[in-house]
Design a protein around this motif. Sequence first.
Motif, PDB file in Angstrom:
ATOM      1  N   LEU A 176       0.811  -1.225   0.000  1.00 58.53           N
ATOM      2  CA  LEU A 176       0.000   0.000   0.000  1.00 58.53           C
ATOM      3  C   LEU A 176       0.840   1.269   0.000  1.00 58.53           C
ATOM      4  O   LEU A 176       0.459   2.264  -0.590  1.00 58.53           O
ATOM      5  CB  LEU A 176      -0.940   0.016   1.209  1.00 58.53           C
ATOM      6  N   GLY A 177       1.956   1.259   0.742  1.00 59.64           N
ATOM      7  CA  GLY A 177       2.807   2.446   0.796  1.00 59.64           C
ATOM      8  C   GLY A 177       3.168   2.823   2.213  1.00 59.64           C
ATOM      9  O   GLY A 177       3.085   2.028   3.143  1.00 59.64           O
ATOM     10  N   MET A 178       3.545   4.079   2.364  1.00 53.76           N
ATOM     11  CA  MET A 178       3.962   4.617   3.660  1.00 53.76           C
ATOM     12  C   MET A 178       2.861   5.520   4.207  1.00 53.76           C
ATOM     13  O   MET A 178       2.302   6.338   3.477  1.00 53.76           O
ATOM     14  CB  MET A 178       5.239   5.447   3.513  1.00 53.76           C
ATOM     15  N   PHE A 179       2.617   5.384   5.512  1.00 58.45           N
ATOM     16  CA  PHE A 179       1.548   6.136   6.162  1.00 58.45           C
ATOM     17  C   PHE A 179       2.079   6.796   7.435  1.00 58.45           C
ATOM     18  O   PHE A 179       2.947   6.247   8.111  1.00 58.45           O
ATOM     19  CB  PHE A 179       0.385   5.199   6.513  1.00 58.45           C
ATOM     20  N   VAL A 180       1.513   7.968   7.749  1.00 57.54           N
ATOM     21  CA  VAL A 180       1.879   8.685   8.964  1.00 57.54           C
ATOM     22  C   VAL A 180       1.340   7.911  10.159  1.00 57.54           C
ATOM     23  O   VAL A 180       0.165   7.533  10.187  1.00 57.54           O
ATOM     24  CB  VAL A 180       1.308  10.119   8.957  1.00 57.54           C
ATOM     25  N   THR A 181       2.186   7.666  11.136  1.00 54.99           N
ATOM     26  CA  THR A 181       1.773   6.906  12.316  1.00 54.99           C
ATOM     27  C   THR A 181       0.916   7.762  13.242  1.00 54.99           C
ATOM     28  O   THR A 181       0.987   8.992  13.228  1.00 54.99           O
ATOM     29  CB  THR A 181       2.985   6.386  13.116  1.00 54.99           C
ATOM     30  N   SER A 182       0.138   7.097  14.052  1.00 52.23           N
ATOM     31  CA  SER A 182      -0.659   7.766  15.069  1.00 52.23           C
ATOM     32  C   SER A 182       0.284   8.418  16.076  1.00 52.23           C
ATOM     33  O   SER A 182       1.235   7.791  16.534  1.00 52.23           O
ATOM     34  CB  SER A 182      -1.558   6.741  15.757  1.00 52.23           C
ATOM     35  N   GLY A 183       0.047   9.678  16.384  1.00 58.33           N
ATOM     36  CA  GLY A 183       0.873  10.395  17.344  1.00 58.33           C
ATOM     37  C   GLY A 183       2.169  10.939  16.778  1.00 58.33           C
ATOM     38  O   GLY A 183       2.990  11.481  17.529  1.00 58.33           O
ATOM     39  N   ALA A 184       2.384  10.824  15.471  1.00 60.14           N
ATOM     40  CA  ALA A 184       3.644  11.268  14.866  1.00 60.14           C
ATOM     41  C   ALA A 184       3.930  12.756  15.097  1.00 60.14           C
ATOM     42  O   ALA A 184       5.066  13.095  15.453  1.00 60.14           O
ATOM     43  CB  ALA A 184       3.681  10.946  13.372  1.00 60.14           C
ATOM     44  N   PRO A 185       2.949  13.655  14.934  1.00 63.27           N
ATOM     45  CA  PRO A 185       3.276  15.076  15.179  1.00 63.27           C
ATOM     46  C   PRO A 185       3.771  15.336  16.606  1.00 63.27           C
ATOM     47  O   PRO A 185       4.711  16.108  16.806  1.00 63.27           O
ATOM     48  CB  PRO A 185       1.955  15.802  14.907  1.00 63.27           C
ATOM     49  N   GLU A 186       3.177  14.676  17.586  1.00 56.88           N
ATOM     50  CA  GLU A 186       3.604  14.862  18.970  1.00 56.88           C
ATOM     51  C   GLU A 186       4.993  14.261  19.195  1.00 56.88           C
ATOM     52  O   GLU A 186       5.823  14.835  19.906  1.00 56.88           O
ATOM     53  CB  GLU A 186       2.593  14.252  19.940  1.00 56.88           C
ATOM     54  N   LYS A 187       5.264  13.114  18.573  1.00 58.36           N
ATOM     55  CA  LYS A 187       6.601  12.510  18.683  1.00 58.36           C
ATOM     56  C   LYS A 187       7.660  13.434  18.083  1.00 58.36           C
ATOM     57  O   LYS A 187       8.763  13.566  18.624  1.00 58.36           O
ATOM     58  CB  LYS A 187       6.644  11.158  17.957  1.00 58.36           C
ATOM     59  N   ILE A 188       7.312  14.079  16.980  1.00 56.63           N
ATOM     60  CA  ILE A 188       8.244  15.010  16.339  1.00 56.63           C
ATOM     61  C   ILE A 188       8.453  16.222  17.246  1.00 56.63           C
ATOM     62  O   ILE A 188       9.584  16.692  17.418  1.00 56.63           O
ATOM     63  CB  ILE A 188       7.744  15.436  14.946  1.00 56.63           C
ATOM     64  N   ARG A 189       7.382  16.724  17.852  1.00 58.89           N
ATOM     65  CA  ARG A 189       7.495  17.860  18.776  1.00 58.89           C
ATOM     66  C   ARG A 189       8.444  17.507  19.925  1.00 58.89           C
ATOM     67  O   ARG A 189       9.333  18.281  20.268  1.00 58.89           O
ATOM     68  CB  ARG A 189       6.132  18.262  19.324  1.00 58.89           C
ATOM     69  N   GLU A 190       8.273  16.324  20.509  1.00 59.19           N
ATOM     70  CA  GLU A 190       9.130  15.884  21.612  1.00 59.19           C
ATOM     71  C   GLU A 190      10.587  15.768  21.164  1.00 59.19           C
ATOM     72  O   GLU A 190      11.496  16.194  21.868  1.00 59.19           O
ATOM     73  CB  GLU A 190       8.635  14.554  22.174  1.00 59.19           C
TER      74      GLU A 190
END
Length: 123
Positions: free
Chosen positions: A70-84
């Motif tokens: 199918l491809g690559m998908f943004v994981t759940s909580g990714a924006p918060e993980k990036i912020r941290e």
Amino acid sequence: MQFNFDSTEPLYLQVAEQIEEAIFLQSFQEGEQVPSTTEISKQFHINPATVLKGMNILVTAGFLEKKRGLGMFVTSGAPEKIREKRQTEFYHDYVVNLVNEAKKLTLTETAIIDMVKRGFSQS
């Protein structure tokens, strides 16, 4: 996405940074598919292996997940993980250096806090 082909920074890192930024700014939402390696490589004339190497950095970091076929998908909580991640980097890249330089200048903690407040009020 914009890539600097004259930069000393490798293209695969630029790919990872560009996609990470898009996830952080929520241009790509949690659960949303990101463009394929083929799409990115064709659009920006980059080797597909280079694009994949950049995307794999984001998979390893937990910001993207591969769904076979199918491809690559943004994981759940990714924006918060990036912020941290960025907050930790900010601390190490800026705060530690600020404190070290302040000590050399014999500035007190209060003086530094006052400077930071002044900076916030002026921007």
